[in-house]
Design an enzyme around this catalytic site. Structure first.
Site, mmCIF file in Angstrom:
data_model
loop_
_atom_site.group_PDB
_atom_site.id
_atom_site.type_symbol
_atom_site.label_atom_id
_atom_site.label_comp_id
_atom_site.label_asym_id
_atom_site.label_seq_id
_atom_site.Cartn_x
_atom_site.Cartn_y
_atom_site.Cartn_z
ATOM 1 N N HIS A 1 -32.572 -19.609 -39.115
ATOM 2 C CA HIS A 1 -31.683 -19.943 -38.097
ATOM 3 C C HIS A 1 -33.117 -19.939 -37.103
ATOM 4 O O HIS A 1 -34.309 -18.823 -37.412
ATOM 5 C CB HIS A 1 -30.626 -18.835 -37.647
ATOM 6 C CG HIS A 1 -29.510 -19.127 -38.910
ATOM 7 N ND1 HIS A 1 -29.141 -18.049 -39.694
ATOM 8 C CD2 HIS A 1 -28.404 -19.533 -38.453
ATOM 9 C CE1 HIS A 1 -28.515 -19.190 -40.300
ATOM 10 N NE2 HIS A 1 -27.770 -19.611 -39.652
ATOM 11 N N HIS B 1 -32.347 -11.437 -35.087
ATOM 12 C CA HIS B 1 -31.376 -11.703 -33.899
ATOM 13 C C HIS B 1 -30.646 -10.904 -33.142
ATOM 14 O O HIS B 1 -30.049 -11.168 -32.003
ATOM 15 C CB HIS B 1 -30.109 -12.061 -34.755
ATOM 16 C CG HIS B 1 -29.902 -12.985 -35.518
ATOM 17 N ND1 HIS B 1 -30.143 -14.538 -34.782
ATOM 18 C CD2 HIS B 1 -29.780 -14.299 -36.289
ATOM 19 C CE1 HIS B 1 -30.071 -15.900 -35.819
ATOM 20 N NE2 HIS B 1 -29.976 -15.677 -37.204
ATOM 21 N N ASP C 1 -32.384 -18.969 -46.811
ATOM 22 C CA ASP C 1 -31.347 -20.068 -45.806
ATOM 23 C C ASP C 1 -31.158 -21.343 -45.657
ATOM 24 O O ASP C 1 -30.331 -21.956 -45.572
ATOM 25 C CB ASP C 1 -30.175 -19.932 -44.491
ATOM 26 C CG ASP C 1 -30.407 -18.481 -43.618
ATOM 27 O OD1 ASP C 1 -32.087 -18.755 -43.231
ATOM 28 O OD2 ASP C 1 -30.845 -17.468 -42.768
ATOM 29 N N ASP D 1 -36.760 -17.641 -41.227
ATOM 30 C CA ASP D 1 -34.881 -17.816 -41.163
ATOM 31 C C ASP D 1 -34.594 -19.360 -41.213
ATOM 32 O O ASP D 1 -35.863 -19.902 -40.425
ATOM 33 C CB ASP D 1 -34.495 -17.179 -40.535
ATOM 34 C CG ASP D 1 -32.990 -17.101 -40.893
ATOM 35 O OD1 ASP D 1 -33.169 -16.286 -42.243
ATOM 36 O OD2 ASP D 1 -32.173 -17.355 -40.491
#
Ligand code: Q9C
Ligand code: ZN
Length: 361
Positions: free
Chosen positions: A211, A172, A299, A209
């Site tokens: 996200h 991120h 995740d 991931d």
């Protein structure tokens, strides 16, 4: 048949001091999901599984970080905590910004002056309230980069596979912005190092991931030499909300070299494997000469506390096999995954599958 050599697992204890973290989620202060226990659990599980060898990273300093991030961001990461202490903070709780400088704040007024104290500038370099800083954060962030670069070096030096147990995670973090538990973009820094110093012309990055890796996408958006493929929860319902739609495909020389695969809630292995095979086709079509860089998140697990996909432990072995079957040497770097009781087994499954896929493929 001879025993395959152990896979190197780069890890550092520096992350242990990036602890005592809280995040602000929907108006509440909660213990941060991104905890030291995550990395400890992975390390233990890999040691228990056998076939893995823990290694300390080499120190590479700030130079490879500055090849990817603005010095303004690096200064804030390095000095926010110590400047807060110098200004009288007692250090008893993490630093989380409360005022964010959006592009809409400045409008046509740029450049605006910023405070010289790094902790007061933090909100100009951070996009959420989930990324607390404490005394050990800067050293942990640097060590996570060293872990990623050490894994990249190991593969360039001949290993088929190396795993970097990065913590904090990185995908991120953008050129001049931290957030999403990330400070420095470990995977992007490894990819850029492969380009500049590894002597490779084309690097493919695969981000699995839960996200969207907004930071990695931004960093390579206009780059013709780096492919970024990401499978993630559809930003129409999931963090980071503002990027990761399929319509985002890069620009300029990078046109078509950003590929996003947004997934619906409850996606299980079937739907996931379809998207993955499209992403792997895109990687093959790009024809990278560098090792593949994988941003690995767990995740996507069915019981992850902040995700809504439905992958099971055994599915990670399948996903690993599919990626390993592609053939290229691989640098695997840890991103998210917050079901601490399952994260070790998921890592063993994924890396085991990746090794099997390589041997079969
Ligand atoms: N309601 C990584 O997995 N909070 N970062 C989201 C949504 C931040 C995730 C809250 C999640 C950051 C590396
Ligand atoms: Zn994530």
């Amino acid at each position: 048949m001879s025993q395959p050599p152990p896979v190197a697992v780069y890890r550092s204890n520096a992350h242990l001091a990036h602890a005592g973290l809280v995040e602000l989620l929907a108006g509440r202060q909660i213990p941060c999901y991104e905890s030291p226990e995550r990395a400890v659990a992975i390390e233990r599980a890999l040691l228990g599984a056998g076939g893995y060898e823990l290694r300390e990273p080499q120190a590479f300093g700030l130079e490879p970080i500055l090849a990817v991030h603005d010095r303004t961001l690096v200064d804030v990461v390095e000095h926010a905590w110590t400047d807060a202490l110098a200004a009288g903070a007692d250090g008893s709780h993490p630093l989380i910004p409360d005022t964010f400088k959006l592009a809409a704040y400045s409008g046509p007024m740029e450049p605006l002056a910023l405070p010289s104290a790094a902790h007061l500038r933090l909100g100009a370099f951070c996009f959420d309230t989930a990324t607390p800083m404490v005394a050990g954060t800067a050293a942990a962030a640097r060590a996570a980069v060293d872990v990623a670069l050490s894994a990249a070096h190991a593969v360039v030096d001949g290993a088929a596979l190396a795993y970097g147990l990065c913590r904090p995670p990185g995908h991120h973090a953008a050129r001049a912005m931290l957030g999403g538990y990330c400070f420095y973009n470990n995977a992007a820094i490894a990819a850029e190092w492969l380009r500049r110093d590894g002597g490779f012309a084309r690097v493919a990055m695969l981000d699995i991931d839960y996200h969207h890796g907004n930071g990695t996408q931004q960093l390579f958006w206009e780059r013709g030499d780096v492919l970024y493929c990401s499978l993630h929860a559809d930003p129409a319902r999931a963090y980071p909300y503002f990027s990761g739609f399929a319509s985002e495909r890069g620009a300029g020389a990078g046109e078509g070299l950003t590929r996003n695969f947004p997934l619906p809630a409850d996606t299980s292995l079937d739907g996931y494997a379809d998207a993955l095979s499209e992403a792997l086709d895109a990687v093959a079509a790009f024809d990278p000469d560098a090792p593949l860089v994988v941003s690995l998140g767990f995740d996507t697990f069915e019981r992850d506390p902040i995700g809504d996909l439905a992958l099971r432990t055994a599915d990670y072995a399948e996903i690993g096999r599919a990626i390993g079957g592609m053939g290229p040497r691989t640098v695997v770097l840890q991103e998210g995954g917050y079901a601490v009781d399952a994260i070790g087994a998921n890592a063993v499954a994924f890396l085991g599958g990746l090794r099997e896929g390589r041997e079969a493929g």
